[in-house]
Structure formats: C-alpha cells, structure tokens
Design an enzyme around this catalytic site. Structure first.
Site, short mmCIF file in Angstrom:
data_model
loop_
_atom_site.label_atom_id
_atom_site.label_comp_id
_atom_site.label_asym_id
_atom_site.label_seq_id
_atom_site.Cartn_x
_atom_site.Cartn_y
_atom_site.Cartn_z
N SER A 1 21.61 5.47 -4.09
CA SER A 1 21.21 6.31 -2.98
C SER A 1 20.53 7.60 -3.43
CB SER A 1 22.43 6.58 -2.09
OG SER A 1 22.05 7.09 -0.85
N LYS B 1 20.22 1.10 -3.00
CA LYS B 1 20.58 1.52 -1.65
C LYS B 1 19.50 2.45 -1.14
CE LYS B 1 23.11 3.57 1.76
NZ LYS B 1 22.79 4.78 2.53
N ASP C 1 8.25 8.45 -10.72
CA ASP C 1 6.92 8.29 -10.13
C ASP C 1 5.97 9.42 -10.50
OD1 ASP C 1 7.70 5.94 -9.00
OD2 ASP C 1 7.55 6.58 -6.92
#
Length: 445
Positions: free
Chosen positions: A311, A336, A322
């Site tokens: 999460s 999640k 990224d």
C-alpha cells in the site's frame, strides 16, 4: 447529516473533510430515522455514491437496498450483522463495516498509540483467512517470533473462520498486562503463543549512521506510515545529512502501509518535482498528488522492499522508482493498489469503502501485481530461518548487503539507470513518469 470522511490506502485515516450524505434515492429515510436499519441505509448510500466498481460486483445494488431495508431489526447488533453481510456481496475485503468500538480502535491506531500485542493483519483474498502482514518491531508479537504470512486460526480459543480484520483486532486488543492466546498456522504446522498485551507507541522511524567500508551510510527503517512518520523521517534525514552521510538506505521491508498522505509527504523529502501518485475513480477521473518544492537531499538512495511491503510502501517505492530517484532492491511487493475512504456514521460506527485505484507516476496499476524491484535478491526459507533478528539490516542480511553494494556504485557517480543495467536488468521505457498536465492536483504544498 454530516459525515466525517477519511482517505486512506490501507484502512487508516489521513485527512478529514466533511461530506454530506445525498438525499438521492432515500425516499423512506424519515420512516426509519434513528431505527437500527438507519445504519444500513447510511452505509448503502456511501457505497452507492463512491464505490470504485460501478457494477457493485455485478449486483443489482438497488435491489440489495430494498432487500435489507425490508427486514425488521430488533437491535443495532442485528443491523450491524446485516450490514456486514450486505458488504460481503461486493467481494472486496477492504470495504468493511466497523461497529463503534472497532471504529474507535481504528482512530486510536492512526494516532500511533494503543494497547495490544503489535500485529498487522490482512485478509487473504483467495483463502479469506486472517494473515499476518507483519509484526510491529519491539512489540510482544515481534519478540515472540510472529512472522509475516502466519495464518491466524483462533484468538483465546475463538475460531477466526468468517471473522473480519476489525473483529479480530477487537478481540486481540485489551488492557495492558492481560494476556491473549493466539493460534497460528505456519507452513502447515500449528503454533500457539500466549502474548501479554502492552501499551504500544508506534515509533515508525529508526535510523543510524553506519560505516560500511569507506562509506558513511545513513540507514533508515520505516515500519509504517502513521501520523508521526513524515515528521520523524524528516528529522532522520536532516540528522544523517548533518552527520555527512554519503547516501541512504531506506528499509520498507514488512511495512504494511498506512496513511496515504504520509507516504506523499515522505516522497517529497526525496523528490523535487513531478507526480507522486495518481488515483483513478470509477468514472475514470484522475487526481494526482504532486510535489513542487526542493527535496531535503539529492544524495544517492536505495530502497529495500519485500512481499510484505504494501500500500503506502508501494506508493513511495513506486514514485521513487519511476522518477529514477532510487534503486529498489529485494523482492516483489504485496500488490495493494486500492484507496479507501472512511466515513463516520450517525451512531459512532464507521465504514471503509474502496473508492479508487492508485497508479504510480508512470501509470502502473500495481493492484494484485506488486512492484518488481530493480535488483531482485531472494531470501530462501532456509536463509530466512537462519537469519537472526539482530542480523537483519547488517552485512549478514543478503538484501541489505546488496543494497550497500548498489549504494556504493551510486556514491561513486553511477546513475540509477546504469546501476540497474549493470545488474543485468534493462531500465524499462514504460517506467517514465507520465506528465502531470491535465491532472487535478490533490496537494501541492
């Protein structure tokens, strides 16, 4: 009726706004106001308005309302039972009802201070068994050797079959000094532990300056994203920077997540611009949390992750990956990628409703997929069994040792892309962050 509403990625609150329950589709409200079935309709209305799946798991949601409001309820407990039954039809373990005691426990946990044994629980989506996500460090559960993926079978002799997370938490918590017997299944074998409850202060950040060879490594362990996490992380980065750390290792292993905005605030310590995470609701509307202020440090960073990093951990790890800000080392994360809102109801109970999927800056939806590390370092069952607690995050820990090597490459001047390529894994083109233009920022402080 005004209803407090909280936004969270894993069942914890992180921001409070006021949301007015719509009168739409509520023609019979006046007929049962203050009756037990009032709660059922409150919950139905929230789900009807916000739930991420507009098909409601291919159910006729209007018919579901009629079915449950047609029943007679002698008590609120009867209504609570039917509310849980109604939500179960959505097939979503994260959309759940909390009675007043459970809801209060959730808010207490958000504050970072409660009485219990220190276990983070999840519900396995395939088996529907209560499973340990991770024990919290320096708690009775951690000291007793509770491990991630242990399956909780019973609490004080009470079977957990059919029990939801909030019910289990309610039974496990209690007054400090009292004991609770927990029966687990680990690798097919039963394990029973008697744990003494204690007051648990959730201090999410531990850190130290370490000398590894000729490098000064700032090691930071983040155990969860609670109300103190961002502030404590900022203090750790500042102190380690003053102590002239050459680079940082951020350990997110066995971190089950927590507050959405805590993960965003921590990302802002490391990133100077761009999108941190985007949420996409059932209408396909995208909102982005962004950063536009200078980071606290630009020194090299390695992030440790594993299958229990979930999460909010994945939000932070995905953003740093990224944006090429860090190299991720370890194993694939939990997967999640859903956001819940939590609403307070009129009688002090609450409901958490999945309202959106979240995506990493490059647009990856990691739900049920997880995030693959840039450099994979598996721990076999034998290695994990032989690794003692005091050896974790030392050079005896293969994942940490590899992180030290990778950090050394970065300190020597090698860019993240080259570090990953040198490890034999080409840097994926699809990991380029998407432009934040045409996206509505949720927070850009």
């Amino acid at each position: 009726m005004k209803t407090p509403k909280f936004l969270l990625p894993v069942g914890l609150a992180c921001a409070t706004v006021l949301s007015l329950l719509s009168a739409f589709n509520m023609p019979s409200w006046a007929n049962f106001k203050d009756a037990p079935k009032e709660i059922i309709d409150e919950v139905w209305q929230v789900v009807n308005r916000e739930y991420v799946d507009p098909t409601f798991n291919n159910q006729n949601w209007q018919e579901t309302r009629r079915k449950y409001l047609a029943k007679d309820y002698k008590s609120r407990e009867d209504a609570y039972k039917s509310t849980r039954e109604m939500l179960k039809g959505l097939g979503d373990p994260y959309t759940r009802f909390m009675d007043p005691k459970q809801y209060e426990s959730m808010k207490v946990e958000t504050s970072g201070d409660y009485q219990g044994v220190g276990i983070q629980l999840g519900l396995d989506e395939k088996t529907h068994e209560l499973t340990v996500v991770s024990p919290i460090e320096d708690t009775p559960a951690f000291t007793a050797g509770v491990k991630p993926k242990d399956v909780l079978l019973s609490i004080d002799g009470r079977s957990t079959k059919g029990m939801d997370i909030d019910q289990a938490v309610n039974f496990i918590r209690g007054q400090a000094g009292t004991s609770v017997a927990l029966k687990f299944r680990r690798e097919g074998k039963p394990l029973t532990l008697s744990l003494v409850r204690t007051r648990i202060e959730l201090k999410p950040v531990k850190y130290s300056l370490r000398t590894e060879g000729d490098r000064r490594v700032g090691y930071i362990r983040l155990s969860q994203f609670n109300a103190y996490a961002a502030k404590d992380m900022g203090n750790a980065v500042a102190k380690l920077t003053r102590e002239q750390a050459d680079g940082f290792i951020l350990d997110l292993r066995s971190n089950p997540g927590g507050l959405l905005y805590a993960s965003a605030d921590i990302a802002r310590l490391w990133l100077s611009e761009g999108t941190i995470v985007s949420t996409v609701d059932r209408d396909g509307q995208r909102e982005s949390i962004t950063v536009s202020r200078p980071a606290m440090t630009s020194k090299p960073l390695v992030v440790l992750v594993d299958g229990a990093s979930a999460s909010a951990s994945e939000i932070l790890g995905g953003a740093l990956q990224d944006h090429h800000r860090a190299v991720l080392v370890g194993t694939r994360t939990y997967g999640k990628g859903l956001v819940q809102s939590v609403h307070s109801l009129s009688d002090g109970s609450g409901v958490a409703v999945t309202i959106a999927h979240y995506q990493t800056p490059s647009g990856r939806d990691i739900n049920k997929k997880g995030i693959d590390p840039d450099i994979k370092v598996e721990l076999t069952k034998e290695m994990a069994k032989n690794l003692k607690a005091d050896q974790v995050a030392t050079l005896a820990d293969p994942q940490y040792a590899r992180a030290v090597d990778v950090l050394g490459q970065q300190i020597a001047g090698m860019p993240v892309e080259q570090v990953v390529a040198a490890a034999g894994k080409p840097f994926p083109a699809e990991r380029q962050p998407v432009a934040a233009e045409n996206q509505t920022p949720v927070a850009t402080p």
